[in-house]
Design a protein around this motif. Structure first.
Motif, PDB file in Angstrom:
ATOM      1  N   PRO A   8       3.568   6.464  -7.292  1.00  0.00           N
ATOM      2  CA  PRO A   8       1.935   7.153  -7.396  1.00  0.00           C
ATOM      3  C   PRO A   8       2.126   7.780  -5.351  1.00  0.00           C
ATOM      4  CG  PRO A   8       1.935   4.553  -8.183  1.00  0.00           C
ATOM      5  CD  PRO A   8       3.042   4.983  -7.470  1.00  0.00           C
ATOM      6  N   ASN A   9       3.098   7.471  -4.874  1.00  0.00           N
ATOM      7  CA  ASN A   9       3.005   7.919  -3.374  1.00  0.00           C
ATOM      8  C   ASN A   9       4.212   8.773  -3.355  1.00  0.00           C
ATOM      9  OD1 ASN A   9       3.843   9.153  -0.599  1.00  0.00           O
ATOM     10  ND2 ASN A   9       3.969   7.027   0.074  1.00  0.00           N
ATOM     11  N   PRO A  10       4.126   9.952  -3.765  1.00  0.00           N
ATOM     12  CA  PRO A  10       5.946  10.455  -3.814  1.00  0.00           C
ATOM     13  C   PRO A  10       6.521  10.962  -2.705  1.00  0.00           C
ATOM     14  CG  PRO A  10       4.021  12.119  -3.381  1.00  0.00           C
ATOM     15  CD  PRO A  10       3.231  11.225  -3.557  1.00  0.00           C
ATOM     16  N   ILE A  11       6.005  10.173  -1.450  1.00  0.00           N
ATOM     17  CA  ILE A  11       7.473  10.303  -0.385  1.00  0.00           C
ATOM     18  C   ILE A  11       7.402   8.601  -0.316  1.00  0.00           C
ATOM     19  CG2 ILE A  11       6.660  12.638   0.303  1.00  0.00           C
ATOM     20  CD1 ILE A  11       5.091  11.221   2.583  1.00  0.00           C
ATOM     21  N   ALA A  12       7.308   7.935  -0.708  1.00  0.00           N
ATOM     22  CA  ALA A  12       7.781   6.307  -0.464  1.00  0.00           C
ATOM     23  C   ALA A  12       8.681   6.426  -0.451  1.00  0.00           C
ATOM     24  CB  ALA A  12       7.053   5.398  -1.332  1.00  0.00           C
ATOM     25  N   PRO A  13       9.025   5.781   0.487  1.00  0.00           N
ATOM     26  CA  PRO A  13      11.146   5.298   0.563  1.00  0.00           C
ATOM     27  C   PRO A  13      11.153   4.693  -0.528  1.00  0.00           C
ATOM     28  CG  PRO A  13       9.587   4.903   2.432  1.00  0.00           C
ATOM     29  CD  PRO A  13       8.985   4.845   1.923  1.00  0.00           C
ATOM     30  N   SER A  14      12.466   5.352  -1.529  1.00  0.00           N
ATOM     31  CA  SER A  14      13.190   4.979  -2.646  1.00  0.00           C
ATOM     32  C   SER A  14      14.275   5.867  -3.019  1.00  0.00           C
ATOM     33  CB  SER A  14      11.314   5.412  -3.843  1.00  0.00           C
ATOM     34  OG  SER A  14      11.480   6.376  -4.702  1.00  0.00           O
ATOM     35  N   PRO A  15      14.756   5.017  -3.470  1.00  0.00           N
ATOM     36  CA  PRO A  15      16.090   6.193  -4.370  1.00  0.00           C
ATOM     37  C   PRO A  15      15.811   6.975  -4.745  1.00  0.00           C
ATOM     38  CG  PRO A  15      16.003   3.943  -5.424  1.00  0.00           C
ATOM     39  CD  PRO A  15      15.325   4.059  -3.982  1.00  0.00           C
TER      40      PRO A  15
ATOM     41  N   SER B 161       1.200  -1.177  -0.373  1.00  0.00           N
ATOM     42  CA  SER B 161       0.152  -0.305   0.277  1.00  0.00           C
ATOM     43  C   SER B 161       0.953   1.455  -0.224  1.00  0.00           C
ATOM     44  CB  SER B 161      -1.270   0.052   1.504  1.00  0.00           C
ATOM     45  OG  SER B 161      -1.692  -0.909   1.227  1.00  0.00           O
ATOM     46  N   LEU B 162       1.836   1.349   0.997  1.00  0.00           N
ATOM     47  CA  LEU B 162       2.952   2.533   1.285  1.00  0.00           C
ATOM     48  C   LEU B 162       3.603   2.824  -0.775  1.00  0.00           C
ATOM     49  CD1 LEU B 162       4.499   4.156   2.250  1.00  0.00           C
ATOM     50  CD2 LEU B 162       6.206   1.735   2.658  1.00  0.00           C
ATOM     51  N   VAL B 163       3.645   2.338  -1.616  1.00  0.00           N
ATOM     52  CA  VAL B 163       4.009   2.254  -2.767  1.00  0.00           C
ATOM     53  C   VAL B 163       3.476   3.548  -3.042  1.00  0.00           C
ATOM     54  CG1 VAL B 163       4.101   1.856  -5.187  1.00  0.00           C
ATOM     55  CG2 VAL B 163       5.290  -0.072  -3.705  1.00  0.00           C
ATOM     56  N   HIS B 164       1.758   3.133  -3.098  1.00  0.00           N
ATOM     57  CA  HIS B 164       0.595   4.174  -3.710  1.00  0.00           C
ATOM     58  C   HIS B 164       0.386   4.978  -2.493  1.00  0.00           C
ATOM     59  CE1 HIS B 164      -0.402   0.802  -6.862  1.00  0.00           C
ATOM     60  NE2 HIS B 164      -0.210  -0.065  -5.995  1.00  0.00           N
TER      61      HIS B 164
ATOM     62  N   PHE C 108      10.817  -3.683  -2.732  1.00  0.00           N
ATOM     63  CA  PHE C 108      12.389  -2.767  -3.079  1.00  0.00           C
ATOM     64  C   PHE C 108      12.179  -2.945  -4.587  1.00  0.00           C
ATOM     65  CE2 PHE C 108      14.489  -3.754   1.078  1.00  0.00           C
ATOM     66  CZ  PHE C 108      13.705  -1.988   1.647  1.00  0.00           C
ATOM     67  N   SER C 109      11.461  -4.022  -5.413  1.00  0.00           N
ATOM     68  CA  SER C 109      11.354  -3.956  -6.540  1.00  0.00           C
ATOM     69  C   SER C 109      10.520  -3.278  -7.072  1.00  0.00           C
ATOM     70  CB  SER C 109      11.095  -5.590  -6.982  1.00  0.00           C
ATOM     71  OG  SER C 109       9.518  -6.081  -6.513  1.00  0.00           O
ATOM     72  N   GLN C 110       8.990  -2.725  -6.656  1.00  0.00           N
ATOM     73  CA  GLN C 110       8.574  -2.174  -6.714  1.00  0.00           C
ATOM     74  C   GLN C 110       8.413  -0.343  -7.254  1.00  0.00           C
ATOM     75  OE1 GLN C 110       4.163  -2.752  -5.673  1.00  0.00           O
ATOM     76  NE2 GLN C 110       5.125  -4.028  -4.610  1.00  0.00           N
ATOM     77  N   VAL C 111      10.032  -0.049  -6.274  1.00  0.00           N
ATOM     78  CA  VAL C 111      10.277   1.575  -5.649  1.00  0.00           C
ATOM     79  C   VAL C 111      11.425   1.607  -6.867  1.00  0.00           C
ATOM     80  CG1 VAL C 111       9.067   1.689  -3.507  1.00  0.00           C
ATOM     81  CG2 VAL C 111      11.233   1.276  -3.755  1.00  0.00           C
ATOM     82  N   HIS C 112      12.695   0.645  -7.357  1.00  0.00           N
ATOM     83  CA  HIS C 112      13.677   0.531  -7.363  1.00  0.00           C
ATOM     84  C   HIS C 112      13.960   1.123  -8.622  1.00  0.00           C
ATOM     85  CE1 HIS C 112      17.957   0.424  -7.446  1.00  0.00           C
ATOM     86  NE2 HIS C 112      18.181  -0.511  -8.733  1.00  0.00           N
TER      87      HIS C 112
END
Length: 292
Positions: free
Chosen positions: A261-268, A208-211, A252-256
């Motif tokens: 869609p969530n602009p502040i999701a933890p990602s590089p 959910s955090l991705v979104h 991590f495979s979704q955010v790498h």
């Protein structure tokens, strides 16, 4: 606040004959009125199903909710994730709230959550948790495991975590599926709860955090029960490393590679520099360096 939104409370039950009445009474006592209840018994070997049938026939239960309480029994034990998914598939509400059958809601829980969703535009809300024993006594400060999980939530707003999302990478700071409330539209984007026996809650909130950025409501609105037979008590100090690796690899495979869609999701991409430092600081994240 607009109370036209229907909240579907999904109650997965397994061997909680002793506690299900207090669970259901806590839903009936909600100050928010527009509620639907969907109960799924996961082939309990005790008298849970018979007790649920008795409880939902009570006049106060039948008159309290605008829709008849749904009760579904699995012929074979399928796990909490399957019970939750089935309950959601049968629910009518645009807001989904989960309640474990041995736990309880604070009377103001759903009203405050719906208000946060409407006023703040949040798609996922969870609250601070209090811990109780089998007799409803508060044990947050006396039970050793409760103390550990209480500390997780106290750290959410600490300087170590610039967002709720980063706190969720450190641990499941929402604590339990029973503390989840989310919109159906978010569920449709995220998909069903996965098949992880113990970490399906953590996996779902990370997906959910991705979104969307989950909102942490800092009020004691959920009562998690310790009684010697529930998941936290039986798991002990460790969780399956295979499960942990699976849910982290999926996140991590979704955010790498792509913007989320969530602009502040933890990602590089969203947190250049800080994200790498954060990953290096937590031992359980270091094996996933190849993802960043």
């Amino acid at each position: 606040m607009d109370e036209s939104a229907l909240v579907s409370v999904i109650i997965p039950c397994y061997k909680h004959e002793k506690y299900i009445e207090r669970c259901l009474d806590s839903v009936a006592s909600q100050t928010y009125k527009n509620i639907e209840v969907v109960i799924i018994d996961d082939c309990s070997p005790d008298g849970s199903a018979k007790e649920i049938e008795r409880l939902i026939q009570r006049k106060n239960c039948q008159s309290r909710f605008p829709y008849p309480t749904q009760f579904h029994c699995f012929a074979n034990n399928q796990g909490a994730h399957a019970a939750i998914n089935y309950g959601i598939s049968k629910a009518k509400g645009d807001i989904i709230a989960i309640l474990n059958s041995d736990d309880m809601y604070h009377p103001e829980r759903l009203k405050l959550i719906v208000n946060e969703m409407q006023q703040g535009g949040h798609d996922f809300v969870f609250s601070r948790v209090q811990y109780v024993d089998g007799s409803d006594n508060i044990v947050t400060d006396s039970h050793p495991t409760a103390g550990v999980y209480s500390a997780f939530q106290k750290n959410i707003k600490s300087h170590k975590f610039p967002s709720v999302g980063f706190a969720l990478l450190s641990a499941n700071v929402a604590i339990s599926t029973g503390n989840f409330a989310f919109t159906r539209s978010l569920f449709n984007r995220v998909g069903e709860f996965g098949t992880h026996p113990y970490c399906h809650d953590w996996d779902f909130i990370l997906r959910s955090l991705v979104h969307t950025e989950p909102f942490y409501l800092e009020q004691d609105l959920y009562y998690y029960r310790f009684h010697g037979k529930n998941t936290f008590e039986s798991l002990g100090p460790t969780i399956s490393q295979q499960e942990l690796a699976s849910l982290l690899v999926n996140f991590f495979s979704q955010v790498h590679y792509d913007w989320t869609p969530n602009p502040i999701a933890p990602s590089p991409l969203n947190w250049p520099g800080f994200f790498e430092l954060f990953m290096d600081a937590l031992p359980h994240l270091k094996p996933f360096k190849n993802f960043y």
